[in-house]
Design an enzyme around this catalytic site. Structure first.
Site: not given
Length: 219
Positions: A6, A29, A31, A33, A62, A64, A133, A171, A173, A194
């Site tokens: 990500s 990936h 994101d 938003m 993705h 959101m 998620m 997706d 953690g 991360s």
């Protein structure tokens, strides 16, 4: 087993370089938003169009965002390989999946942690991937929600029952310490932020995640 780092965890001032760092991943990936569907604002269509020009790997967008029925097809038109909408935000998911396909991308539906899968099982007829998620969407760096694994299993069983070739993405953690649980439950596409971008050697981190996931054979 696919790894999709990500770029939410990347250096936004150097995105072309950051995409090169993950060139041996399966996809990037991205994101998107909108400050409405989630309490964060990241990037939108102009940035995705710019990324598409320089990315060494397919983009997995993705979204959101509210009103994906209106906005999502443009991401497919911009060249994204896969476009994910949130089922909680889509007015007519069947027609939206059709529009995304017509624009040349794979269509994926995402489920927030509090959203049950069962009411949407019929949509497996029209989509290519289900994103479960494993954190509340909105921010990177959150801790993994193991309580989502039964949902991943439920989706895997439904796909197996229907004989489809639909992928399951997780997706949130996802790291070396959590990826095996996800693979065991039936996921085969893993978004890691991360865990990849926080590593000194992103390529080595991607390789290790792929190795750990591949070692878990679906039962």
């Amino acid at each position: 087993m696919q790894i999709a780092p990500s770029i939410l965890s990347a250096d936004f001032a150097n995105l072309e370089r950051e995409l090169q760092r993950i060139a041996d991943a399966d996809s990037a990936h991205v994101d998107v938003m909108d400050y409405h569907f989630v309490p964060n604002l990241t990037l939108g269509l102009p940035i995705v169009e710019a990324l598409q020009r320089v990315t060494p790997i397919p983009l997995d967008c993705h979204l959101m965002i509210d009103d994906p029925d209106r906005w999502a097809p443009a991401y497919a038109e911009a060249g994204a390989a896969s476009v994910t909408f949130h089922i909680e935000a889509a007015a007519d998911p069947r027609s939206l999946a059709r529009d995304i396909h017509a624009a040349g991308a794979q269509a994926c539906m995402a489920l927030k942690p509090g959203t049950a899968f069962a009411p949407y099982e019929e949509l497996l007829e029209v989509i290519d991937m289900v994103l479960v998620m494993t954190v509340e969407p909105g921010f990177g760096g959150q801790s993994f929600m193991a309580d989502q694994m039964p949902k991943v299993r439920e989706v895997r069983e439904a796909i197996d029952r229907r004989g489809g070739r639909i992928r399951i993405q997780v997706d949130g953690g996802v790291s070396a310490s959590t990826i095996e649980q996800c693979a065991d439950a039936g996921a085969d596409v893993f978004v890691a932020g991360s865990a990849v971008y926080g590593a000194d050697d992103a390529a080595a981190a991607i390789g290790e995640l792929r190795r750990l996931a591949t070692a878990c054979v679906h039962h």
